[in-house]
Design a protein around this motif. Structure first.
Motif, short mmCIF file in Angstrom:
data_model
loop_
_atom_site.label_atom_id
_atom_site.label_comp_id
_atom_site.label_asym_id
_atom_site.label_seq_id
_atom_site.Cartn_x
_atom_site.Cartn_y
_atom_site.Cartn_z
N SER A 145 -16.49 -28.21 -35.32
CA SER A 145 -16.73 -27.15 -34.27
C SER A 145 -17.66 -26.42 -34.86
CB SER A 145 -15.46 -26.33 -34.19
OG SER A 145 -15.07 -25.59 -35.20
N LEU A 146 -18.11 -26.17 -35.93
CA LEU A 146 -19.04 -25.37 -36.47
C LEU A 146 -20.55 -25.49 -36.13
CD1 LEU A 146 -17.40 -24.70 -39.92
CD2 LEU A 146 -17.59 -23.08 -37.99
N HIS A 147 -20.93 -26.94 -36.12
CA HIS A 147 -22.36 -27.44 -35.84
C HIS A 147 -22.43 -28.33 -34.30
CE1 HIS A 147 -20.95 -31.36 -37.10
NE2 HIS A 147 -20.57 -30.77 -38.04
N VAL A 148 -23.64 -28.43 -34.05
CA VAL A 148 -23.63 -29.35 -32.91
C VAL A 148 -22.74 -30.43 -32.98
CG1 VAL A 148 -26.21 -28.68 -32.72
CG2 VAL A 148 -25.78 -30.46 -34.10
N PRO A 149 -22.34 -31.13 -31.69
CA PRO A 149 -21.52 -32.25 -31.85
C PRO A 149 -22.10 -33.40 -32.63
CG PRO A 149 -21.71 -31.40 -29.68
CD PRO A 149 -22.88 -30.65 -30.63
N ASP A 150 -21.13 -34.17 -33.21
CA ASP A 150 -21.59 -35.50 -33.98
C ASP A 150 -22.36 -36.19 -33.08
OD1 ASP A 150 -20.25 -34.50 -35.89
OD2 ASP A 150 -18.36 -35.89 -35.61
N GLU A 151 -22.33 -36.27 -31.78
CA GLU A 151 -22.95 -37.31 -30.66
C GLU A 151 -24.48 -36.85 -30.77
OE1 GLU A 151 -23.77 -40.30 -28.32
OE2 GLU A 151 -21.71 -39.98 -29.38
N ASP A 308 -36.94 -31.29 -38.65
CA ASP A 308 -36.63 -30.36 -37.63
C ASP A 308 -35.08 -30.08 -37.57
OD1 ASP A 308 -39.01 -29.68 -35.92
OD2 ASP A 308 -39.21 -31.69 -35.74
N GLU A 309 -34.82 -28.94 -36.86
CA GLU A 309 -33.47 -28.57 -36.51
C GLU A 309 -32.98 -29.33 -35.15
OE1 GLU A 309 -30.71 -24.78 -35.44
OE2 GLU A 309 -32.46 -24.51 -36.35
N ILE A 310 -31.83 -30.00 -35.26
CA ILE A 310 -31.00 -30.69 -34.21
C ILE A 310 -30.39 -29.72 -33.34
CG2 ILE A 310 -29.28 -32.31 -33.54
CD1 ILE A 310 -29.79 -33.56 -36.23
N THR A 311 -30.71 -29.57 -32.04
CA THR A 311 -30.35 -28.56 -31.11
C THR A 311 -29.91 -29.37 -29.75
OG1 THR A 311 -32.39 -27.79 -30.28
CG2 THR A 311 -31.79 -26.89 -31.98
N GLY A 316 -28.42 -24.21 -28.18
CA GLY A 316 -27.35 -24.40 -29.01
C GLY A 316 -27.37 -25.11 -30.32
N SER A 317 -27.14 -24.69 -31.41
CA SER A 317 -27.27 -25.55 -32.70
C SER A 317 -25.61 -25.06 -33.50
CB SER A 317 -28.05 -25.11 -33.65
OG SER A 317 -28.19 -23.70 -34.08
N GLY A 318 -24.90 -24.13 -33.10
CA GLY A 318 -23.66 -23.88 -33.88
C GLY A 318 -23.95 -22.90 -34.93
N GLN A 319 -22.93 -22.62 -35.53
CA GLN A 319 -23.02 -21.71 -36.72
C GLN A 319 -23.73 -22.35 -37.81
OE1 GLN A 319 -18.59 -20.86 -35.93
NE2 GLN A 319 -19.27 -19.13 -37.04
N LEU A 320 -23.47 -23.59 -37.82
CA LEU A 320 -24.17 -24.33 -39.08
C LEU A 320 -25.35 -25.05 -38.52
CD1 LEU A 320 -20.97 -25.78 -41.21
CD2 LEU A 320 -23.08 -24.03 -41.91
N PRO A 321 -26.72 -24.88 -38.90
CA PRO A 321 -27.57 -25.48 -38.22
C PRO A 321 -27.76 -26.78 -39.06
CG PRO A 321 -28.32 -23.02 -38.70
CD PRO A 321 -27.01 -23.30 -39.51
N VAL A 322 -28.01 -27.84 -38.13
CA VAL A 322 -28.16 -29.34 -38.92
C VAL A 322 -29.74 -29.54 -38.77
CG1 VAL A 322 -27.41 -31.66 -38.70
CG2 VAL A 322 -25.90 -29.93 -37.96
N MET A 323 -30.24 -30.12 -40.14
CA MET A 323 -31.34 -30.41 -40.01
C MET A 323 -31.76 -32.04 -40.21
SD MET A 323 -33.51 -27.71 -40.05
CE MET A 323 -35.02 -28.56 -40.52
#
Length: 346
Positions: A145-151, A308-311, A316-323
């Motif tokens: 729930s802290l980052h963008v969905p796994d999908e 790049d960041e996954i958004t 939206g990217s969630g509280q934890l940005p995923v790169m």
């Protein structure tokens, strides 16, 4: 007993020297060993699996497997105290074994019974996997729930991979095997490595349920991988580096696995300040900067062509940005993978 109506000539996918062919024929020319080859053509199995399916003692099954391995028909790998076997798809003997298995009559009662018991073994694995997820579901859902969905993350990785190749894929820290489920079908060979035996058991069950039983799984050390240098066209490290004491070393080892012109894809968190992830979830690093990963790529002979960041589509990217970072081996300039300036996923 076993052969269906087939063409009079066996069409092997490769040729074999006469001495190798004779050894292969001797090894395969016994009923139990032929049944073992038929089972291994369905995917990787342990000695324990084969004893349960075939109803024979462990020493007897081990003896049969030893003969098949010595003839180059099957390959053995260790996973802690366990030993797993599969057709040796890297050699001509494995191609011969696969051809023999394809000749077998699938309506033969003996083989039908073997496949039914194989299905029961896989069902047990699936139950173990479900029990594991039930035990960790609460923490798992909280982290997701802290980052963008796994999908969204998986779709971004697929976009960075592109169409794939007939070549080979290595997934480091494969975990539950989810990334393999998404991208292994794009490649001729796919291998997942994880240090945790319990996690590999979950991955094995998940891959079998997805119809990907022939994907290879290996227990191994990410700092000392059990493969020759230059063995893979794509290496993926998905949400693993933040658990490691020396992530730079892991990147270097992964890069060493690449064939000329190969690619390395890394997915991990951008820098953040969620200290509870250290204390409660064993995170060693609180994310990585663009420059940090790109620097490790450069040290390993890779050019970083994507960072790049996954958004999500709405930003939206969630509280934890995923790169997502992608590095290309500089030794050969191969056809470029898709380039996106922003890994935005609908």
């Amino acid at each position: 007993m076993f052969l269906a109506d087939v063409e009079p000539v066996l069409r092997l996918p490769t040729t074999l020297p006469s001495d190798v062919l004779l050894a292969a024929l001797r090894a395969a020319g016994e009923e139990t060993r032929l049944r073992i080859l038929a089972l291994l053509s369905e995917g990787e199995l342990s000695v324990s699996d084969l004893t349960d399916i075939l109803g024979q003692s462990q020493p007897r099954i081990s003896r049969h497997l030893k003969l098949l391995a010595e003839a180059g028909l099957v390959r053995r790998s260790r996973e802690g105290a366990w030993a797993f076997f599969r057709l040796d798809e890297t050699g001509a003997g494995g191609a011969f074994a696969a051809s023999l298995a394809a000749w077998l009559d699938r309506t033969d009662p003996v083989l039908i019974a073997d496949r039914e018991r194989l299905a029961a073994v896989r069902g047990t694995r699936a139950e173990v996997a479900q029990a594991y997820f039930a035990s960790v579901a609460r923490d798992w859902d909280r982290l997701r729930s802290l980052h963008v969905p796994d999908e969204a993350v998986e779709a971004a990785v697929e976009a960075a991979v592109g169409k794939g190749t007939p070549g080979s894929l290595l997934d480091l820290g494969t975990g539950t095997g989810r990334m393999l489920q998404r991208i292994a079908p794009k490649f001729g060979r796919a291998v997942g490595v994880d240090a945790n035996h319990a996690m590999l058991a979950v991955a094995r069950a998940n891959l079998e349920a997805a119809g990907l039983a022939r994907v290879e799984l290996r227990q191994g050390d990410i700092y000392a991988l059990p493969f020759p240098r230059g063995s893979f066209d794509l290496v993926v490290i998905h949400q693993v580096l933040h658990f490691l004491d020396d992530p730079g070393r892991a990147v270097r080892e992964a890069a060493a696995m690449l064939a000329p012109g190969g690619r390395l894809i890394v997915v991990d968190f951008a820098p953040h300040e969620m200290e509870f992830l250290r204390t409660e979830h064993a995170h060693r690093r609180l994310g990585f900067s663009r420059a940090q990963i790109a620097g490790w790529f450069a040290e390993s002979g890779l050019a970083c062509d994507l960072s790049d960041e996954i958004t999500l589509a709405g930003g939206g990217s969630g509280q934890l940005p995923v790169m997502l970072w992608r590095g290309c081996d500089r030794r050969v300039q191969s056809d470029p993978m898709p380039r996106r300036t922003n890994l935005e996923v609908a």
